[in-house]
Design a protein around this motif. Structure first.
Motif, PDB file in Angstrom:
ATOM      1  N   ARG A  11     -10.960   4.868  47.058  1.00 45.39           N
ATOM      2  CA  ARG A  11     -12.090   4.467  47.901  1.00 45.39           C
ATOM      3  C   ARG A  11     -11.599   3.893  49.230  1.00 45.39           C
ATOM      4  NH1 ARG A  11     -14.827  -0.355  48.532  1.00 45.39           N
ATOM      5  NH2 ARG A  11     -16.999  -0.156  49.251  1.00 45.39           N
ATOM      6  N   ALA A  12     -10.542   3.068  49.173  1.00 43.79           N
ATOM      7  CA  ALA A  12      -9.984   2.521  50.416  1.00 43.79           C
ATOM      8  C   ALA A  12      -9.415   3.628  51.301  1.00 43.79           C
ATOM      9  CB  ALA A  12      -8.898   1.492  50.077  1.00 43.79           C
ATOM     10  N   GLU A  13      -8.742   4.600  50.668  1.00 50.82           N
ATOM     11  CA  GLU A  13      -8.204   5.715  51.450  1.00 50.82           C
ATOM     12  C   GLU A  13      -9.326   6.542  52.074  1.00 50.82           C
ATOM     13  OE1 GLU A  13      -5.819   7.807  48.688  1.00 50.82           O
ATOM     14  OE2 GLU A  13      -4.142   6.370  48.726  1.00 50.82           O
ATOM     15  N   GLU A  14     -10.418   6.747  51.319  1.00 50.46           N
ATOM     16  CA  GLU A  14     -11.543   7.506  51.849  1.00 50.46           C
ATOM     17  C   GLU A  14     -12.205   6.756  53.006  1.00 50.46           C
ATOM     18  OE1 GLU A  14     -14.195  10.510  52.490  1.00 50.46           O
ATOM     19  OE2 GLU A  14     -12.388  10.491  51.231  1.00 50.46           O
ATOM     20  N   LEU A  15     -12.317   5.422  52.863  1.00 44.70           N
ATOM     21  CA  LEU A  15     -12.874   4.625  53.953  1.00 44.70           C
ATOM     22  C   LEU A  15     -11.997   4.710  55.199  1.00 44.70           C
ATOM     23  CD1 LEU A  15     -14.090   1.405  52.079  1.00 44.70           C
ATOM     24  CD2 LEU A  15     -15.503   3.197  53.081  1.00 44.70           C
ATOM     25  N   GLU A  16     -10.693   4.689  54.996  1.00 40.87           N
ATOM     26  CA  GLU A  16      -9.783   4.787  56.137  1.00 40.87           C
ATOM     27  C   GLU A  16      -9.903   6.149  56.809  1.00 40.87           C
ATOM     28  OE1 GLU A  16      -7.067   3.601  58.925  1.00 40.87           O
ATOM     29  OE2 GLU A  16      -8.105   2.421  57.393  1.00 40.87           O
ATOM     30  N   GLU A  52     -12.570   8.018  56.761  1.00 38.72           N
ATOM     31  CA  GLU A  52     -13.866   8.030  57.438  1.00 38.72           C
ATOM     32  C   GLU A  52     -13.795   7.277  58.764  1.00 38.72           C
ATOM     33  OE1 GLU A  52     -17.796   8.961  58.155  1.00 38.72           O
ATOM     34  OE2 GLU A  52     -16.397   9.732  56.656  1.00 38.72           O
ATOM     35  N   LYS A  53     -13.068   6.157  58.770  1.00 39.81           N
ATOM     36  CA  LYS A  53     -12.896   5.410  60.017  1.00 39.81           C
ATOM     37  C   LYS A  53     -12.171   6.254  61.054  1.00 39.81           C
ATOM     38  CE  LYS A  53     -11.466   1.205  59.788  1.00 39.81           C
ATOM     39  NZ  LYS A  53     -10.671   0.016  59.399  1.00 39.81           N
ATOM     40  N   GLN A  54     -11.160   6.989  60.621  1.00 42.63           N
ATOM     41  CA  GLN A  54     -10.428   7.847  61.549  1.00 42.63           C
ATOM     42  C   GLN A  54     -11.328   8.960  62.083  1.00 42.63           C
ATOM     43  OE1 GLN A  54      -7.428   7.388  62.790  1.00 42.63           O
ATOM     44  NE2 GLN A  54      -7.108   5.524  61.606  1.00 42.63           N
ATOM     45  N   ARG A  55     -12.150   9.550  61.180  1.00 39.82           N
ATOM     46  CA  ARG A  55     -13.067  10.603  61.637  1.00 39.82           C
ATOM     47  C   ARG A  55     -14.076  10.060  62.648  1.00 39.82           C
ATOM     48  NH1 ARG A  55     -12.851  12.347  56.127  1.00 39.82           N
ATOM     49  NH2 ARG A  55     -14.738  11.157  55.651  1.00 39.82           N
ATOM     50  N   ARG A  56     -14.601   8.860  62.362  1.00 34.23           N
ATOM     51  CA  ARG A  56     -15.557   8.280  63.301  1.00 34.23           C
ATOM     52  C   ARG A  56     -14.888   7.948  64.632  1.00 34.23           C
ATOM     53  NH1 ARG A  56     -19.223   4.039  59.703  1.00 34.23           N
ATOM     54  NH2 ARG A  56     -20.138   5.608  58.306  1.00 34.23           N
ATOM     55  N   LYS A  57     -13.669   7.443  64.567  1.00 34.66           N
ATOM     56  CA  LYS A  57     -12.956   7.127  65.803  1.00 34.66           C
ATOM     57  C   LYS A  57     -12.724   8.385  66.626  1.00 34.66           C
ATOM     58  CE  LYS A  57      -8.723   4.952  67.511  1.00 34.66           C
ATOM     59  NZ  LYS A  57      -7.438   4.305  67.131  1.00 34.66           N
ATOM     60  N   GLN A  58     -12.287   9.464  65.949  1.00 35.67           N
ATOM     61  CA  GLN A  58     -12.083  10.720  66.660  1.00 35.67           C
ATOM     62  C   GLN A  58     -13.398  11.257  67.223  1.00 35.67           C
ATOM     63  OE1 GLN A  58     -10.149  13.283  63.863  1.00 35.67           O
ATOM     64  NE2 GLN A  58      -8.208  12.158  63.914  1.00 35.67           N
TER      65      GLN A  58
END
Length: 304
Positions: free
Chosen positions: A125-130, A132-138
């Motif tokens: 879950r933490a890896e998926e959140l990370e 997702e954060k990278q996708r949103r940042k991009q």
């Protein structure tokens, strides 16, 4: 032995035998926790349910030189033999587990497995959140780039429109100045002509010799250098002004835009009613004299 205990514990927990044997072999029989970790990490392997086949090197009875070498025990072989003997003695002295102890051990292992599964889910879950954060940042960076490109394009369009408006304003100003100069020239011309005609009328008329029998050369065709244009607007009203014969038809159009009631920005067409002729953009650059609008003409404004 320890290997058998770990294997039995995995089987009692519900693992398939093939999986349990692989887990024990792959972890080197280091304990139930290592075997469970290996099973959770490799549960999606395509060959996880295939029977476990020990490596060829672990089979007894190799080549002849191996047999001859094994006949002469080394110090390492001796130490291994002593260790195996101690382990066998320890296993023989271990008391067999009762049913209650087995149930308690299985319960403890199941609880341990649940904890490890929860830890793995939390880690995933933490890896998926990370991610997702990278996708949103991009996505935000891409949106910023697109917004900047759009702003630059809008700025270019605004600059272009400002330049076009400025050029149109300067062109109108030039036409205004030209019309003012023409009016001033006509006023001076007609004013001096009127004074001359007035002075001539005050002088006594001298008798001109009449010669009815004399015949002069035929009269020449009069050349007009001005044109009186009457324009009928869209609402039916008319405006009239005088232009130079060599002025282009575009001067008439600009005059209509400035003095008529045509809304700003609305395009229109000029035409002659008799004979009917619609003037094109190419005609706008031609002089009035060339278009046959001298010495006078009537033009009609129509919507384009």
């Amino acid at each position: 032995m320890a290997e058998q205990t770990t294997l039995e514990s995995l089987l009692e927990m519900g693992f398939e035998r093939n999986r349990a044997e692989k887990a024990v072999a792959k972890t080197g029989n280091q304990g139930i926790e290592q075997a469970m970790d290996w099973l959770m990490e490799h549960e999606n392997d395509p060959d996880i349910d295939e029977p476990y086949v020990p490596p060829v090197g672990n089979t007894l009875g190799g080549a002849a030189d191996s047999q001859s070498t094994s006949e002469q025990p080394t110090l390492a072989d001796t130490a291994e033999g002593i260790e195996m003997g101690d382990r066998e003695i320890e296993e023989s002295q271990r008391k067999p587990m009762t049913e209650e102890e087995k149930k308690e051990q299985v319960k403890r292992l199941e609880e341990l497995m649940r904890v490890k599964q929860a830890e793995r889910r939390e880690r995933e879950r933490a890896e998926e959140l990370e991610r997702e954060k990278q996708r949103r940042k991009q996505g935000q960076e891409l949106q910023q780039v697109r917004q900047k490109m759009q702003d630059d394009e809008m700025k270019k369009l605004a600059d272009l429109r400002r330049r076009e408006k400025l050029e149109d304003k300067m062109a109108r100003q030039r036409v205004k100045e030209k019309i003012a100069r023409d009016r001033e020239e006509r006023a001076q011309k007609f004013g001096s002509g009127g004074a001359t005609s007035t002075a001539a009328s005050t002088q006594p008329a001298e008798p001109s010799p009449s010669s009815p029998t004399s015949h002069g050369p035929p009269p020449t065709k009069k050349e007009y250098d001005e044109s009186r244009i009457q324009v009928r607007l869209l609402d039916g009203s008319t405006i009239t002004t005088v232009f130079k014969a060599q002025e282009p038809l575009a001067a008439v159009r600009v005059y209509i835009q400035m003095n008529g009631n045509t809304p700003e920005g609305q395009d229109f067409t000029l035409l002659s009613p008799y004979p009917r002729h619609v003037y094109t953009e190419m005609d706008m650059e031609k002089p009035l004299k060339e278009l046959g609008l001298v010495p006078s003409a009537v033009l009609v404004v129509t919507k384009k």
